[in-house]
Motif scaffolding. Structure first.
Motif, PDB file in Angstrom:
ATOM      1  N   HIS A  30       0.855  -1.180   0.000  1.00 54.51           N
ATOM      2  CA  HIS A  30       0.000   0.000   0.000  1.00 54.51           C
ATOM      3  C   HIS A  30       0.900   1.242   0.000  1.00 54.51           C
ATOM      4  N   HIS A  31       0.594   2.176  -0.905  1.00 50.76           N
ATOM      5  CA  HIS A  31       1.454   3.355  -1.071  1.00 50.76           C
ATOM      6  C   HIS A  31       1.639   4.145   0.238  1.00 50.76           C
ATOM      7  N   ILE A  32       0.585   4.260   1.014  1.00 49.10           N
ATOM      8  CA  ILE A  32       0.671   5.041   2.264  1.00 49.10           C
ATOM      9  C   ILE A  32       1.506   4.303   3.315  1.00 49.10           C
ATOM     10  N   GLY A  45       3.947   2.604   2.556  1.00 46.05           N
ATOM     11  CA  GLY A  45       5.289   2.953   2.083  1.00 46.05           C
ATOM     12  C   GLY A  45       5.728   4.297   2.640  1.00 46.05           C
ATOM     13  N   HIS A  46       4.879   5.316   2.508  1.00 48.34           N
ATOM     14  CA  HIS A  46       5.241   6.649   3.025  1.00 48.34           C
ATOM     15  C   HIS A  46       5.606   6.570   4.509  1.00 48.34           C
ATOM     16  N   ILE A  47       4.837   5.816   5.278  1.00 47.54           N
ATOM     17  CA  ILE A  47       5.103   5.713   6.719  1.00 47.54           C
ATOM     18  C   ILE A  47       6.456   5.035   6.952  1.00 47.54           C
ATOM     19  N   ILE A  62       0.741  13.346   4.456  1.00 50.29           N
ATOM     20  CA  ILE A  62       0.181  14.544   3.846  1.00 50.29           C
ATOM     21  C   ILE A  62       0.906  14.807   2.524  1.00 50.29           C
ATOM     22  N   SER A  63       0.113  14.723   1.416  1.00 54.15           N
ATOM     23  CA  SER A  63       0.729  14.827   0.093  1.00 54.15           C
ATOM     24  C   SER A  63      -0.302  15.326  -0.910  1.00 54.15           C
ATOM     25  N   GLY A  64       0.062  15.295  -2.185  1.00 49.04           N
ATOM     26  CA  GLY A  64      -0.851  15.728  -3.237  1.00 49.04           C
ATOM     27  C   GLY A  64      -2.092  14.855  -3.311  1.00 49.04           C
ATOM     28  N   THR A 118       8.882  12.719  -0.653  1.00 54.21           N
ATOM     29  CA  THR A 118       8.168  12.611  -1.927  1.00 54.21           C
ATOM     30  C   THR A 118       8.173  11.151  -2.359  1.00 54.21           C
ATOM     31  N   ASP A 119       7.409  10.833  -3.425  1.00 59.25           N
ATOM     32  CA  ASP A 119       7.274   9.437  -3.839  1.00 59.25           C
ATOM     33  C   ASP A 119       8.621   8.844  -4.238  1.00 59.25           C
ATOM     34  N   ASN A 120       8.893   7.646  -3.761  1.00 61.13           N
ATOM     35  CA  ASN A 120      10.150   6.963  -4.064  1.00 61.13           C
ATOM     36  C   ASN A 120       9.910   5.465  -3.881  1.00 61.13           C
TER      37      ASN A 120
HETATM   38 ZN   LIG Z   1       2.775   9.500  -2.318  1.00 58.66          ZN
END
Ligand SMILES: [Zn+2]
Lengths: 339, 231
Positions: A114-116, A118-120, A138-140, A303-305
């Motif tokens: 799950h992308h989120i 990933g962010h965490i 918190i992102s686009g 940012t996304d990576n």
């Molecule tokens: Zn993202």
């Protein structure tokens, strides 16, 4: 015997084609991001079909580059992790199918992330996580408060009811004639204002951790419209500062209250908007006062990576979670716990 | 030589494995199920049946488009990632030519048709027998294209699932020079793709991109708006 685990991460959910190799879920060995911002600029935002076309052009190049940076061969990898959702459907499909083909070619385990999540988990590449933990993503595309009891346990306690914070930033930036992406420009302008416009704070009901940014966005548009009608001069920095102050105050306020109520050991922020200086300073200051450790990853990990996808995928790998060749891109994927 | 062929350029899915000049196994389905979901499981299953391991593959052949943007991308992403991962050559063939191969022995011209809405189609014209290109693949107003075909004064075989969509216009313009392939010969076959791929040069994997035959709507609108400003 070498116990180190290496996971290849692949991320194509929006406008970055990215591949990364992470060791033991905590250490970046390679991190490659091909950004498409330049291609989408003239359209004032991400055009999904163009994003998908770029992903196909870049996908094998970024994976090869990641292996080269790591000085590794596929046989040394233990798993392939890929963003399964949420995101733009056509964009997700490129990463998902590339990951499946790569995993199949080398007979490696495949893990959909799950992308989120990933962010965490991007934070874990710089700072070990302490539970219970509160994450502000918190992102686009996202504005969420997530409570984690332990690894792989996610409880979404607040989310946006309309626009994501980053979307509101982009729209306000457009009305101020700032180039895309607008967030960094608003942040920069805001710091030069001495007289911010007093826009409303949208707190919603007293007990909710949800957010709403569309009302604030409308307030900004109305203000601009009325000023033009009256022939008054609008100072863009005052509008930018007024807008940013409102976002920062509400986001900081809700994050603080959630951290106290859930008695967390650590608060982490993630996502592109978390790199915003105004927000960052406010969160850092308030959590210092409160005595709760607060972390925010460095800009390339906000940012996304793909390193963040590999980091989350590594924990899922250890927990025995596997996907199969029937994995599909899931644009509206819900966040669910791994345990 | 063991070659895997993949065609996901429109709603049918076709995959095949060939060893030298022998087709080992071929699968064609027209169930309109999402390729992203089904293509890799189908490949995995087919290779298992044929007892071929990924490392045994020596070539990958893929239908490069035109067709559904997403469909073409899925096939191409799988094909280029497999070819690159396994360090084997990637061969690309026009998705229209793969369809044209269904009418290979027709004495005349073969016209593969993929509907692209609003009276337009992805189409082209190939010579029966040799499958040489007579008119290059393109995205075109289909009636305009039929007029060009008519001017060639030869019998034309229309093939592809979407030929039926344009049957009325075809009969109107082409009259009795129009022929239609039978239903069982309208779906793309990856075995044809593999045989055609053998006549092509391998493609540099990193530069392998779909042949969309059409720019995106956003770009078209952008170009239009730029024109408007310069007048
Ligand atoms: Zn993202």
């Amino acid at each position: 015997m070498n116990k180190d685990r290496y996971v290849l991460g692949i991320e194509t959910s929006c406008d970055e084609t990215a591949a990364s190799i992470v060791k033991n879920g905590t250490e970046i060995v390679a991190n490659v991001v091909a950004s498409q911002i330049e291609s989408h600029k003239r359209f004032g935002g991400v055009v999904p079909e163009i994003a998908s076309r770029h992903h196909v052009e870049q996908i094998t190049i970024v994976i090869e580059e990641a292996l080269k940076q790591a000085e590794m061969v596929p046989e040394q990898l233990h798993a392939v992790a890929v963003t399964e959702g949420p995101g733009l459907v056509g964009a997700l499909l490129v990463g998902v199918n590339a990951a499946k083909a790569f995993a199949f070619a080398h007979q490696l385990p495949l893990i959909g992330v799950h992308h989120i999540a990933g962010h965490i988990y991007a934070n874990r590449l710089e700072q070990e996580m302490q539970f219970p933990l509160l994450a502000l993503v918190i992102s686009g595309g996202h504005t969420e408060l997530i409570y984690m009891k332990e690894h792989g346990s996610f409880e979404v306690i607040g989310e946006t009811r309309d626009d994501a914070a980053g979307e509101a930033y982009d729209k306000v930036a457009r009305t101020l004639n700032l180039p895309y992406p607008g967030g960094p420009h608003i942040d920069r302008l805001a710091h030069t204002s001495s007289n911010p416009v007093p826009f409303p704070r949208v707190w919603l009901e007293e007990d909710t951790y949800d957010f709403s940014f569309s009302g604030l966005k409308s307030a900004v548009l109305n203000y601009m419209h009325n000023a033009t009608q009256r022939g008054e001069e609008v100072l863009p920095e005052d509008v930018a500062a007024g807008f940013q102050n409102s976002v920062v105050e509400v986001v900081t306020g809700k994050t603080l209250r959630a951290a106290e109520e859930y008695k967390v050991q650590q608060v982490i922020a993630a996502g592109g908007v978390a790199a915003n200086k105004g927000l960052r300073n406010s969160l850092e200051k308030e959590f210092k006062k409160l005595g709760i450790p607060f972390y925010i990853p460095s800009l390339p990990l906000c940012t996304d990576n793909a390193a963040m996808i590999a980091a989350a995928g590594s924990v899922m790998f250890e927990k025995g979670i596997r996907s199969n060749m029937a994995m599909n891109g899931r644009p509206g994927m819900e966040m669910s716990s791994w345990i | 030589m063991i070659c895997l062929g993949i065609d996901t350029s429109n709603s049918p899915l076709s995959i095949a494995l060939a060893k030298d000049q022998t087709v080992l196994i071929e699968e064609i389905s027209n169930l309109k199920i999402n390729h992203s979901l089904t293509a890799m499981p189908a490949i995995e299953e087919m290779m298992k049946k044929a007892n071929v391991m990924p490392a045994d593959l020596t070539h990958i052949a893929v239908a490069q488009g035109p067709g559904s943007y997403t469909g073409v991308r899925i096939g191409l992403t799988i094909a280029k990632t497999l070819a690159w991962s396994l360090k084997i050559p990637l061969h690309m063939v026009s998705s229209l030519k793969v369809l044209a191969a269904n009418g290979q022995y027709f004495d005349g011209i073969i016209c593969p048709v993929m509907d692209a809405r609003r009276g337009t189609a992805f189409t082209g014209a190939y010579r029966g027998g040799t499958l040489e290109e007579v008119i290059a693949d393109r995205h075109s107003d289909f009636k305009d294209f039929l007029k060009i075909l008519k001017s060639l004064n030869e019998p034309v075989l229309f093939t592809g699932e979407d030929a039926a969509v344009h049957e009325k216009a075809i009969r109107e313009i082409m009259g009795d020079t129009a022929f239609f392939s039978a239903p069982q010969n309208r779906l793309p076959r990856a075995s044809h793709l593999i045989m055609l791929a053998q006549q092509t040069e391998a493609k540099d994997v990193h530069f392998a991109v779909p042949e969309y035959q059409r720019i995106t709507e956003a770009e078209a609108n952008y170009l239009k708006s730029q024109d408007g400003q310069s007048i």
